[in-house]
Design a protein around this motif. Structure first.
Motif, PDB file in Angstrom:
ATOM      1  N   MET A   1     -38.308 -51.474 -60.233  1.00 44.29           N
ATOM      2  CA  MET A   1     -37.310 -52.526 -60.297  1.00 44.29           C
ATOM      3  C   MET A   1     -36.106 -52.154 -59.438  1.00 44.29           C
ATOM      4  O   MET A   1     -35.608 -51.042 -59.528  1.00 44.29           O
ATOM      5  N   GLU A   3     -32.101 -52.362 -58.022  1.00 46.27           N
ATOM      6  CA  GLU A   3     -30.817 -52.393 -58.724  1.00 46.27           C
ATOM      7  C   GLU A   3     -30.386 -53.829 -59.007  1.00 46.27           C
ATOM      8  O   GLU A   3     -29.854 -54.129 -60.074  1.00 46.27           O
ATOM      9  N   GLU A   5     -32.379 -56.418 -59.432  1.00 49.68           N
ATOM     10  CA  GLU A   5     -33.237 -56.945 -60.503  1.00 49.68           C
ATOM     11  C   GLU A   5     -32.797 -56.423 -61.863  1.00 49.68           C
ATOM     12  O   GLU A   5     -32.814 -57.166 -62.857  1.00 49.68           O
ATOM     13  N   LYS A   6     -32.391 -55.156 -61.923  1.00 47.31           N
ATOM     14  CA  LYS A   6     -31.875 -54.609 -63.180  1.00 47.31           C
ATOM     15  C   LYS A   6     -30.627 -55.368 -63.618  1.00 47.31           C
ATOM     16  O   LYS A   6     -30.438 -55.660 -64.811  1.00 47.31           O
ATOM     17  N   GLU A   7     -29.762 -55.680 -62.655  1.00 51.38           N
ATOM     18  CA  GLU A   7     -28.523 -56.402 -62.950  1.00 51.38           C
ATOM     19  C   GLU A   7     -28.822 -57.801 -63.489  1.00 51.38           C
ATOM     20  O   GLU A   7     -28.230 -58.247 -64.470  1.00 51.38           O
ATOM     21  N   TYR A  46     -41.565 -58.516 -66.284  1.00 55.78           N
ATOM     22  CA  TYR A  46     -40.355 -58.369 -67.086  1.00 55.78           C
ATOM     23  C   TYR A  46     -39.874 -59.701 -67.674  1.00 55.78           C
ATOM     24  O   TYR A  46     -39.129 -59.717 -68.649  1.00 55.78           O
ATOM     25  N   ASN A 109     -43.829 -47.333 -66.696  1.00 56.01           N
ATOM     26  CA  ASN A 109     -42.408 -47.512 -66.988  1.00 56.01           C
ATOM     27  C   ASN A 109     -41.952 -46.381 -67.901  1.00 56.01           C
ATOM     28  O   ASN A 109     -42.517 -46.178 -68.985  1.00 56.01           O
ATOM     29  N   ASN A 111     -38.597 -43.951 -69.515  1.00 54.92           N
ATOM     30  CA  ASN A 111     -37.196 -43.625 -69.761  1.00 54.92           C
ATOM     31  C   ASN A 111     -37.076 -42.121 -69.957  1.00 54.92           C
ATOM     32  O   ASN A 111     -37.664 -41.570 -70.890  1.00 54.92           O
ATOM     33  N   ASN A 135     -35.710 -43.812 -62.682  1.00 60.39           N
ATOM     34  CA  ASN A 135     -34.830 -44.368 -63.709  1.00 60.39           C
ATOM     35  C   ASN A 135     -34.082 -43.258 -64.463  1.00 60.39           C
ATOM     36  O   ASN A 135     -34.692 -42.440 -65.146  1.00 60.39           O
ATOM     37  N   ASP A 137     -31.194 -44.188 -66.384  1.00 63.33           N
ATOM     38  CA  ASP A 137     -30.251 -44.940 -67.210  1.00 63.33           C
ATOM     39  C   ASP A 137     -29.941 -44.242 -68.530  1.00 63.33           C
ATOM     40  O   ASP A 137     -28.876 -44.466 -69.116  1.00 63.33           O
TER      41      ASP A 137
END
Length: 364
Positions: A1, A3, A5-7, A46, A109, A111, A135, A137
């Protein structure tokens, strides 16, 4: 994804009924630009349907260390109490980071939940992660601490190796730290940890995590911290030395290597993998025992190979179509990619490369 698209996804989560015109105004881009991003988010899974229904694809949470490996290699035999000409190399690593990065390269995906210091190595980690689209985050910058680091000297001519690690920053990954991400963790398909975590945090995870757990040890000095989790682990990955230390910490005295493996399975570990220094892999579960003895000669530093093996097995487990013997073989093929580089995770690791090695070593 991306930046952008994340926003957009973050805005939609806050306001699922927002129009494309409103999104365009808020972001300062054209409506057609917003439409293109929405289309990509739908293609990637998503967003689904009308009204921006958020789809949550399955993902993995990895909780563990980010590390800088500093490796000193003398040009000749290592001389004690003397300066030694040679090379000093710096590598981004850490078991948690390596597992998460390898999963990302295998299109899972992921985290990574971790910490890094307010220092040049922390900056390097963030810069490298942004460059490769990794990622971060859920990685927190901690003031007053150095990024975790491990420095060691190696002398291939004598098999001499000694190292010192400074991983004090990982003590900040307390139960309170974990609680900030607990909801996200429990929505994951797996929770993967390394034993860099404080013991109280591992005990907290045992009580609070409701999904299957996977663990990889990083050191014979830390593996005892996994004892509270044994009955909860779907997969445990150890070295031979870590197996020995864990059995000793459990107070058992089995002499036979295979008896030690069986001991851990009897204590609740569903799938156990032991990796020897020569790269051979041993697997044990209630249903089967299996050994891979291909003797693929490593060309480089193999520090990240067991992390990549762990990630590749998780990738194969998520697929749902493979038998456990095949999952172990695919894990081995992931590990072999680490023999192609000095980096902890091979830059070109991919599903295609794993299958290439599978065809090479296991296809009948």
């Amino acid at each position: 994804m991306t930046e952008r698209e994340k926003e957009i996804l973050a805005i939609i989560r806050e306001n699922p009924t927002i129009s494309q015109e409103e999104l365009a105004f808020e972001l300062g881009i054209s409506r057609s630009g917003v439409a293109a991003h929405i289309h990509n988010l739908m293609k990637k899974g998503y967003i689904k349907g009308k009204g921006y229904i958020i789809n949550n694809p399955q993902f993995i949470s990895v909780i563990g260390g980010i590390n800088i490996d500093i490796v000193g290699s003398p040009s000749d035999e290592l001389l004690i109490n003397n300066s030694n000409p040679g090379k000093i190399n710096y590598y981004l690593g850490g078991a948690g980071r390596n597992i998460a990065l390898a999963l990302t390269k295998l299109n899972i995906n992921t985290n990574l939940i971790s910490v890094y210091g307010a220092d040049v190595n922390g900056d390097r980690f963030i810069s490298d992660s942004r460059k490769i689209g990794f990622n971060v985050d859920c990685c927190e910058r901690i003031s007053g601490y150095n990024t975790s680091s491990f420095i060691y000297l190696e002398d291939p001519t004598t098999n001499f190796r000694v190292g010192i690690d400074d991983m004090r920053i990982l003590e900040t990954m307390t139960p309170e730290f974990i609680n900030r991400y607990l909801q996200r963790i429990n929505r994951s398909r797996y929770c993967v940890i390394d034993d860099n975590l404080p013991l109280e945090t591992i005990e907290h995870l045992k009580k609070q995590v409701s999904i299957p757990m996977i663990a990889k040890s990083v050191s014979m000095n830390k593996v005892h911290k996994l004892i509270p989790l044994l009955e909860k682990l779907e997969l445990l990955v150890l070295s031979v030395d870590e197996l020995e230390s864990l059995i000793k910490a459990l107070g058992d005295n089995e002499q036979d290597f295979f008896e030690k493996m069986r001991n851990l399975v009897n204590r609740g570990v569903q799938n156990l993998v032991i990796v020897k220094k020569n790269g051979n892999v041993y697997f044990e579960s209630i249903e089967m025992s299996y050994q891979i003895d291909k003797k693929v000669a490593p060309e480089f530093n193999i520090n990240g190979s067991t992390a990549v093996l762990t990630s590749t097995m998780i990738w194969a487990m998520l697929n749902g179509h493979y038998k456990m013997k095949e999952i172990v073989e695919l894990g081995y093929c992931g590990a072999v990619t680490s023999y192609l580089t000095n980096d902890s995770v091979f830059d070109d690791l991919s599903e295609e490369l794993v299958f290439h090695h599978y065809e090479k070593y296991f296809a009948k």
